[in-house]
Design a protein around this motif. Structure first.
Motif, PDB file in Angstrom:
ATOM      1  N   GLY A  16       0.800  -1.212   0.000  1.00 30.15           N
ATOM      2  CA  GLY A  16       0.000   0.000   0.000  1.00 30.15           C
ATOM      3  C   GLY A  16       0.836   1.266   0.000  1.00 30.15           C
ATOM      4  O   GLY A  16       2.070   1.219  -0.059  1.00 30.15           O
ATOM      5  N   SER A  17       0.143   2.393   0.087  1.00 29.96           N
ATOM      6  CA  SER A  17       0.802   3.699   0.035  1.00 29.96           C
ATOM      7  C   SER A  17       0.313   4.600   1.158  1.00 29.96           C
ATOM      8  O   SER A  17      -0.817   4.462   1.629  1.00 29.96           O
ATOM      9  N   LEU A  18       1.178   5.505   1.560  1.00 34.71           N
ATOM     10  CA  LEU A  18       0.852   6.553   2.523  1.00 34.71           C
ATOM     11  C   LEU A  18       1.620   7.793   2.143  1.00 34.71           C
ATOM     12  O   LEU A  18       2.726   7.699   1.587  1.00 34.71           O
ATOM     13  N   THR A  19       1.058   8.938   2.482  1.00 32.26           N
ATOM     14  CA  THR A  19       1.777  10.195   2.321  1.00 32.26           C
ATOM     15  C   THR A  19       1.858  10.896   3.662  1.00 32.26           C
ATOM     16  O   THR A  19       0.839  11.160   4.295  1.00 32.26           O
ATOM     17  N   LEU A  20       3.076  11.147   4.094  1.00 30.22           N
ATOM     18  CA  LEU A  20       3.305  11.897   5.327  1.00 30.22           C
ATOM     19  C   LEU A  20       3.480  13.369   4.995  1.00 30.22           C
ATOM     20  O   LEU A  20       4.058  13.717   3.963  1.00 30.22           O
ATOM     21  N   SER A  21       2.989  14.214   5.879  1.00 30.83           N
ATOM     22  CA  SER A  21       3.156  15.655   5.731  1.00 30.83           C
ATOM     23  C   SER A  21       3.823  16.211   6.972  1.00 30.83           C
ATOM     24  O   SER A  21       3.661  15.668   8.070  1.00 30.83           O
ATOM     25  N   CYS A  22       4.557  17.292   6.797  1.00 34.41           N
ATOM     26  CA  CYS A  22       5.201  17.963   7.921  1.00 34.41           C
ATOM     27  C   CYS A  22       5.037  19.461   7.740  1.00 34.41           C
ATOM     28  O   CYS A  22       5.626  20.053   6.824  1.00 34.41           O
ATOM     29  N   ALA A  23       4.236  20.054   8.581  1.00 26.96           N
ATOM     30  CA  ALA A  23       4.079  21.510   8.580  1.00 26.96           C
ATOM     31  C   ALA A  23       5.264  22.127   9.306  1.00 26.96           C
ATOM     32  O   ALA A  23       5.590  21.703  10.419  1.00 26.96           O
ATOM     33  N   THR A  24       5.902  23.093   8.676  1.00 29.11           N
ATOM     34  CA  THR A  24       7.103  23.692   9.264  1.00 29.11           C
ATOM     35  C   THR A  24       6.913  25.184   9.493  1.00 29.11           C
ATOM     36  O   THR A  24       6.009  25.807   8.942  1.00 29.11           O
ATOM     37  N   SER A  25       7.797  25.746  10.292  1.00 30.25           N
ATOM     38  CA  SER A  25       7.802  27.188  10.510  1.00 30.25           C
ATOM     39  C   SER A  25       8.896  27.857   9.687  1.00 30.25           C
ATOM     40  O   SER A  25       9.171  29.035   9.859  1.00 30.25           O
ATOM     41  N   ILE A  26       9.499  27.101   8.772  1.00 31.48           N
ATOM     42  CA  ILE A  26      10.621  27.594   7.979  1.00 31.48           C
ATOM     43  C   ILE A  26      10.108  28.450   6.820  1.00 31.48           C
ATOM     44  O   ILE A  26       9.252  28.030   6.058  1.00 31.48           O
ATOM     45  N   SER A  27      10.675  29.640   6.685  1.00 26.92           N
ATOM     46  CA  SER A  27      10.235  30.545   5.621  1.00 26.92           C
ATOM     47  C   SER A  27      11.174  30.532   4.425  1.00 26.92           C
ATOM     48  O   SER A  27      10.769  30.916   3.323  1.00 26.92           O
ATOM     49  N   THR A  28      12.415  30.102   4.621  1.00 30.73           N
ATOM     50  CA  THR A  28      13.398  30.093   3.526  1.00 30.73           C
ATOM     51  C   THR A  28      13.996  28.696   3.403  1.00 30.73           C
ATOM     52  O   THR A  28      14.931  28.351   4.123  1.00 30.73           O
TER      53      THR A  28
END
Length: 123
Positions: A16-28
């Protein structure tokens, strides 16, 4: 202080498949390295995939061709698309960030970590 928050983990059957996401505070993103690491029960944390400030990506041999790391600068989000999952991919997956040393083209060894998200692959 960099803030990182993973999401998208869960349970899936082998193949199967999964997609992980990571919200960051990085602007550059060009001045940072971003990466995904994982730690299986009883094992050391290992690098899965990283993307440097110059855009170059690297992968662990065990996931090459199955996983894809990507980033959306506008959304400040890092992704890990995982296909053809195997039981041995079962682990806690961590998002991480560190400064990119452009003059030497390497990532600083001082990574900042997210809290992790569990991925479980059943056979």
């Amino acid at each position: 202080q960099v803030h990182l928050a993973e999401s998208g983990g869960g349970s899936v059957q082998s193949g199967g498949s999964l997609t992980l996401s990571c919200a960051t505070s990085i602007s550059t993103y060009s001045t940072n390295c971003l990466g995904w690491f994982r730690q299986a029960l009883g094992k050391e944390r290992e690098e899965v995939a990283t993307i440097r400030g110059d855009g170059r990506s690297t992968y662990a041999d065990s996931v090459e061709g199955r996983f894809t790391i990507s980033q959306d600068d506008a959304k400040k989000t890092l992704y890990l698309q995982m296909n053809s999952l195997k039981p041995e991919d079962t682990a806690i997956y961590y998002c991480a960030a560190t400064p990119y040393w452009s003059y030497s083209r390497i990532c600083s060894p001082s990574w900042n970590w997210g809290q992790g998200t569990q991925v479980t692959v059943s056979s």
